[in-house]
Write an enzyme that holds these catalytic residues in place. Structure first.
Site, PDB file in Angstrom:
ATOM      1  N   ARG A  25      44.293   8.003  41.077  1.00 53.40           N
ATOM      2  CA  ARG A  25      44.245   9.463  40.990  1.00 53.40           C
ATOM      3  C   ARG A  25      45.416  10.066  41.766  1.00 53.40           C
ATOM      4  NH1 ARG A  25      39.055   7.521  42.214  1.00 53.40           N
ATOM      5  NH2 ARG A  25      37.482   7.931  40.605  1.00 53.40           N
ATOM      6  N   LYS A  58      37.385   8.229  46.017  1.00 52.76           N
ATOM      7  CA  LYS A  58      36.327   9.217  46.208  1.00 52.76           C
ATOM      8  C   LYS A  58      35.231   8.656  47.109  1.00 52.76           C
ATOM      9  CE  LYS A  58      36.741  11.928  41.936  1.00 52.76           C
ATOM     10  NZ  LYS A  58      36.033  12.387  40.711  1.00 52.76           N
ATOM     11  N   HIS A 110      46.597  12.774  35.548  1.00 51.59           N
ATOM     12  CA  HIS A 110      45.364  12.176  35.025  1.00 51.59           C
ATOM     13  C   HIS A 110      45.589  11.604  33.625  1.00 51.59           C
ATOM     14  CE1 HIS A 110      41.313  11.688  36.545  1.00 51.59           C
ATOM     15  NE2 HIS A 110      40.851  11.815  35.324  1.00 51.59           N
ATOM     16  N   ARG A 141      46.611   8.150  34.011  1.00 50.39           N
ATOM     17  CA  ARG A 141      45.422   7.337  34.328  1.00 50.39           C
ATOM     18  C   ARG A 141      44.690   6.978  33.035  1.00 50.39           C
ATOM     19  NH1 ARG A 141      41.619   6.403  38.557  1.00 50.39           N
ATOM     20  NH2 ARG A 141      39.469   7.005  38.115  1.00 50.39           N
ATOM     21  N   HIS A 143      35.700   3.742  39.295  1.00 50.47           N
ATOM     22  CA  HIS A 143      34.554   4.462  38.754  1.00 50.47           C
ATOM     23  C   HIS A 143      33.273   3.889  39.352  1.00 50.47           C
ATOM     24  CE1 HIS A 143      36.812   5.759  34.840  1.00 50.47           C
ATOM     25  NE2 HIS A 143      37.000   6.602  35.830  1.00 50.47           N
ATOM     26  N   TYR A 173      36.638   5.183  27.549  1.00 50.74           N
ATOM     27  CA  TYR A 173      37.901   4.656  27.050  1.00 50.74           C
ATOM     28  C   TYR A 173      37.705   3.704  25.883  1.00 50.74           C
ATOM     29  CZ  TYR A 173      39.691   6.822  31.222  1.00 50.74           C
ATOM     30  OH  TYR A 173      40.009   7.745  32.178  1.00 50.74           O
TER      31      TYR A 173
END
Length: 315
Positions: free
Chosen positions: A167, A191, A261, A264, A287, A296
């Site tokens: 990110r 995150k 993004h 990404r 994730h 995806y």
């Protein structure tokens, strides 16, 4: 969405929001963006309750919360916004019950609309190659040392984003000590304060080395150990990275206008198209849920379907 006149909240409610913000930051490790979004959502909820002569936050009912969300929907909030606001409310009331601020959590049964999982736009492999080659050529052609340093930095930024799929906030937070040059890895703080390790491809490693060789031409003392620095010498800002990416893609007429993004998305899509398994891509992207990564697979399936329709004589 229609604007609503703000309501001045009771000092006790303001203090409650401050305590919740501290909880999000220190105990849950949420980003500043998430903290602002959640406290903003709750400010809207509490303002709605005060404006409509509803109960104070500690006495709100499930019906009050559903009425507020319905009102948000009626005034134009999209599904993703409603989903986030419902998540903010659920998180707040669960915390309030757990800490003894309320006796019963009214948001336990609160549901939010499912978000439309649209296929994200992405770069074709050829477009990605052309963008990265163009940046490398621009760096090689630059004669002024400072301009060349900035060009090498820009090239390294796009190479690292596309190679690792990290990110933009993770890229900006990289320090020199986060490199494992022997194994060509980067340690990334994602995150929720979760750390992961991502591999760095050969072109990205070489591009990063070239930038680090001239980093001192742009870095000011305030940059500390930041890998990437802005034109003023401090740690680079995500907004600057976004401008760099948009500017680079604009140099290739056929490439879509994407931000960091988008790189990404491209990395994940190209990995799956190349045969990578879903669990590995999930780990690389950081994730927490496999369902997020599964988006995806829809991208790659859609691309295969279009290729089939264009090429098969009886499609």
């Amino acid at each position: 969405m229609k604007s609503v006149e703000p309501v001045e909240l009771d000092p006790a409610v303001e203090a409650l929001l401050d305590d919740f913000a501290q909880h999000l930051t220190k105990e849950r490790g949420c980003s500043a963006h998430t903290v602002r979004a959640y406290t903003g959502d709750l400010t809207q909820l509490f303002g709605h309750l005060a404006r409509t002569d509803g109960p104070p936050p500690g006495q709100a009912t499930l019906r009050d919360l559903r009425t507020w969300l319905a009102n948000q929907h009626a005034t134009g909030a999209d599904r993703s916004t409603l989903q986030r606001r419902a998540a903010a409310v659920r998180t707040f009331f669960a915390w309030a019950e757990h800490t003894g601020r309320i006796t019963t959590d009214p948001a336990r049964g609160l549901r939010s609309p499912k978000v439309d999982r649209r296929l994200p736009p992405t770069l074709e492999i050829d477009h990605a190659r052309r963008v990265l080659d163009d940046l490398a050529a621009a760096a090689a052609a630059a004669e002024d040392p400072a301009e060349r340093a900035a060009a090498l930095r820009d090239s390294a930024i796009l190479e690292v984003l596309y190679s690792t799929g990290i990110r933009v906030s993770e890229l900006c937070g990289l320090d020199l000590s986060d490199q494992d040059t022997e194994r060509e890895l980067l340690r990334v703080l994602g995150k929720g304060g979760k750390q992961r390790v991502v591999p760095l491809g050969g072109p990205a490693r070489r591009s990063l080395d070239a930038w680090l060789g001239v980093r001192e031409l742009l870095a000011a003392p305030g940059a500390g150990s930041a890998i990437f620095v802005g034109d003023r010498g401090g740690r680079i800002d995500p907004r600057v990275v976004r401008r760099i990416v948009h500017r680079a893609l604009a140099r290739i007429p056929e490439a879509p206008d994407l931000g960091p993004h988008g790189l990404r998305h491209a990395m994940a899509t190209h990995l799956l198209e190349g045969g990578a398994d879903l669990r590995s891509v999930q780990e690389l992207l950081g994730h927490s849920s496999l369902a997020t990564t599964q988006l995806y697979t829809h991208v790659t399936t859609e691309r295969l379907r279009k290729a089939y329709q264009q090429a098969h004589p009886r499609a």
